[in-house]
Design a protein around this motif. Sequence first.
Motif, short mmCIF file in Angstrom:
data_model
loop_
_atom_site.label_atom_id
_atom_site.label_comp_id
_atom_site.label_asym_id
_atom_site.label_seq_id
_atom_site.Cartn_x
_atom_site.Cartn_y
_atom_site.Cartn_z
N TYR A 142 0.85 -1.18 0.00
CA TYR A 142 0.00 0.00 0.00
C TYR A 142 0.89 1.24 0.00
CZ TYR A 142 -3.51 -3.31 1.86
OH TYR A 142 -4.34 -4.37 2.05
N PRO A 143 0.33 2.41 -0.28
CA PRO A 143 1.09 3.65 -0.07
C PRO A 143 1.54 3.75 1.38
CG PRO A 143 -0.92 4.09 -1.32
CD PRO A 143 -1.01 2.67 -0.85
N ARG A 144 2.71 4.31 1.61
CA ARG A 144 3.29 4.33 2.96
C ARG A 144 2.35 4.96 4.00
NH1 ARG A 144 8.67 3.31 4.67
NH2 ARG A 144 9.44 1.63 3.33
N ASN A 145 1.62 6.01 3.60
CA ASN A 145 0.75 6.66 4.58
C ASN A 145 -0.38 5.75 5.05
OD1 ASN A 145 -0.42 6.96 1.91
ND2 ASN A 145 -1.89 8.38 2.83
N THR A 146 -0.74 4.75 4.24
CA THR A 146 -1.80 3.82 4.62
C THR A 146 -1.43 3.06 5.88
OG1 THR A 146 -2.56 3.54 2.34
CG2 THR A 146 -3.13 1.79 3.89
N TYR A 147 -0.18 2.65 5.98
CA TYR A 147 0.24 1.86 7.14
C TYR A 147 0.09 2.65 8.44
CZ TYR A 147 2.10 -1.43 3.76
OH TYR A 147 2.22 -2.34 2.74
N ARG A 148 0.50 3.90 8.40
CA ARG A 148 0.45 4.71 9.62
C ARG A 148 -0.98 5.18 9.90
NH1 ARG A 148 4.45 7.63 12.30
NH2 ARG A 148 5.88 7.36 10.55
N GLU A 149 -1.64 5.75 8.89
CA GLU A 149 -2.91 6.42 9.11
C GLU A 149 -4.09 5.46 9.25
OE1 GLU A 149 -3.30 9.24 5.95
OE2 GLU A 149 -1.41 10.24 6.42
N LEU A 150 -4.06 4.33 8.54
CA LEU A 150 -5.19 3.40 8.59
C LEU A 150 -4.90 2.18 9.45
CD1 LEU A 150 -6.55 3.47 4.92
CD2 LEU A 150 -7.22 4.87 6.89
N PHE A 151 -3.69 1.61 9.32
CA PHE A 151 -3.39 0.38 10.05
C PHE A 151 -2.73 0.62 11.40
CE2 PHE A 151 -2.86 -1.93 5.70
CZ PHE A 151 -4.23 -1.84 5.50
N GLY A 152 -2.38 1.87 11.69
CA GLY A 152 -1.77 2.19 12.98
C GLY A 152 -0.37 1.66 13.15
N VAL A 153 0.36 1.50 12.04
CA VAL A 153 1.72 0.97 12.07
C VAL A 153 2.71 2.12 11.93
CG1 VAL A 153 3.40 -0.51 10.89
CG2 VAL A 153 1.01 -1.25 11.10
N ASP A 154 3.64 2.21 12.87
CA ASP A 154 4.67 3.25 12.83
C ASP A 154 5.95 2.65 12.26
OD1 ASP A 154 6.49 5.26 13.21
OD2 ASP A 154 6.21 5.42 15.38
N PRO A 155 6.33 3.00 11.03
CA PRO A 155 7.53 2.41 10.43
C PRO A 155 8.81 2.71 11.21
CG PRO A 155 6.17 3.44 8.75
CD PRO A 155 5.60 3.87 10.08
N SER A 156 8.78 3.72 12.08
CA SER A 156 9.98 4.03 12.87
C SER A 156 10.07 3.20 14.14
CB SER A 156 10.00 5.52 13.24
OG SER A 156 8.93 5.85 14.12
N ASP A 157 9.05 2.42 14.45
CA ASP A 157 9.06 1.54 15.62
C ASP A 157 10.16 0.50 15.44
OD1 ASP A 157 8.57 -0.51 17.49
OD2 ASP A 157 6.41 -0.21 17.44
N PRO A 158 11.03 0.32 16.42
CA PRO A 158 12.12 -0.66 16.27
C PRO A 158 11.62 -2.10 16.12
CG PRO A 158 12.05 0.22 18.51
CD PRO A 158 11.14 1.07 17.69
N ASP A 159 10.38 -2.37 16.49
CA ASP A 159 9.82 -3.70 16.31
C ASP A 159 9.06 -3.85 15.00
OD1 ASP A 159 10.88 -4.86 18.57
OD2 ASP A 159 9.16 -4.34 19.84
N VAL A 160 9.13 -2.84 14.16
CA VAL A 160 8.63 -2.94 12.78
C VAL A 160 9.86 -3.03 11.88
CG1 VAL A 160 7.34 -1.82 10.91
CG2 VAL A 160 6.51 -1.66 13.27
N ILE A 161 10.11 -4.22 11.38
CA ILE A 161 11.31 -4.48 10.59
C ILE A 161 10.93 -4.44 9.12
CG2 ILE A 161 13.24 -6.03 10.20
CD1 ILE A 161 12.98 -5.01 13.10
N VAL A 162 11.50 -3.49 8.39
CA VAL A 162 11.25 -3.42 6.95
C VAL A 162 12.18 -4.42 6.27
CG1 VAL A 162 11.19 -1.97 4.89
CG2 VAL A 162 10.59 -1.00 7.13
#
Length: 368
Positions: free
Chosen positions: A48-68
């Motif tokens: 998805y577009p990156r903003n979808t993860y943060r704004e809709l799914f509540g996922v913070d890509p800067s969270d150390p437990d979110v591994i890209v």
Amino acid sequence: MVHDTQLKELAGRTVLVTGGAGLIGSRITNYLRQVGARPIALCTLDAYPRNTYRELFGVDPSDPDVIVGDVQNPAAVKRVVAEADYVIHAAALADVAACTRKPMAAIHNNVTGTQVLLDAVAACERIRRLVFVSSASVYGNGNPDDWARPCDEYRSMRALLEAFYGRVPAQFHEQAPLRPMSVYANTKAWGETQAALTLGAVGTSYTIVRYFSVYGDPQVVKQNSHSWVVAWFATRAALGLPLHLNGGGHQVRDLVHVDDIAAATVRALLAPRAHNETINIGTGTPTSIRKVAELVAARYPGSQLVETPMPPGDPLGGYAATHRMESVLGWRPTITVEKGVARYADWLSRTPAAIPGWLRSESEAASA
């Protein structure tokens, strides 16, 4: 906070969730946090577009437990598996239409990626159990002879179902032969077998969960896809676009809300009887695509239903046999399709930004 004594063993445990930033994965990780676990999400963040993860799914890509990262990368997978006590493998190219258009992409994501993960789990003695996310699509259209039984009870039931649905919907039991009809379904059938072969050989516990039709906010539609029927119908209805009934809408689905999916999947990590088992995750209630359209249309007066051709790889479908799920997990879904559709429509009205620009453009062009 989820208060369930059956899940207390997860408190303080680390759970790797591949695909953990997507719709289902993000709900699973949120549920895990509520029971006191530490979820690590491994995800490419490119579905998805990156903003979808943060704004809709509540996922913070800067969270150390979110591994890209990608499950096809052995080094990355080995690193995150080494931190985990449990693993939920939800990463996949899960769009049936996309897998049909690009079978090699499906093989890379769903076959190669799964094998890389299985190899890492098999080599890690710390892992207590892996839950492999499969799909009811592995059943295809089921066995047409299942209802051809010479007894009055079955004849009577068949007549009732034919009158209501226009055909006899199949009920899918876990022990039934697999009849995949699409590239996507075939990759899931392969993954089930390979999980049993790879992990069974080393004695690592595994559970296979076959999701039926997952829906619910904040699910958003993807271009050129025919998956996620509730989201498609509600989004199109909100824009005044017709609701397309592929093949007339006679296909049957067992619609399972994403919140119930998350609850069942987390339970599968711990349930003692889920060891090396395959479990349907469904409601046990068949719902036709036409019925879904009617439920959505009731929320958007003036909606138009239009019959369209059946896309390739789209099964007639069926519904889940749920006895094993109920007995093994000690659990049943709580959200009916009527309640789930209403919730989605309400969410969409509060979150109009979830409607993608390309679909708005289609609406504007249609009204021009």
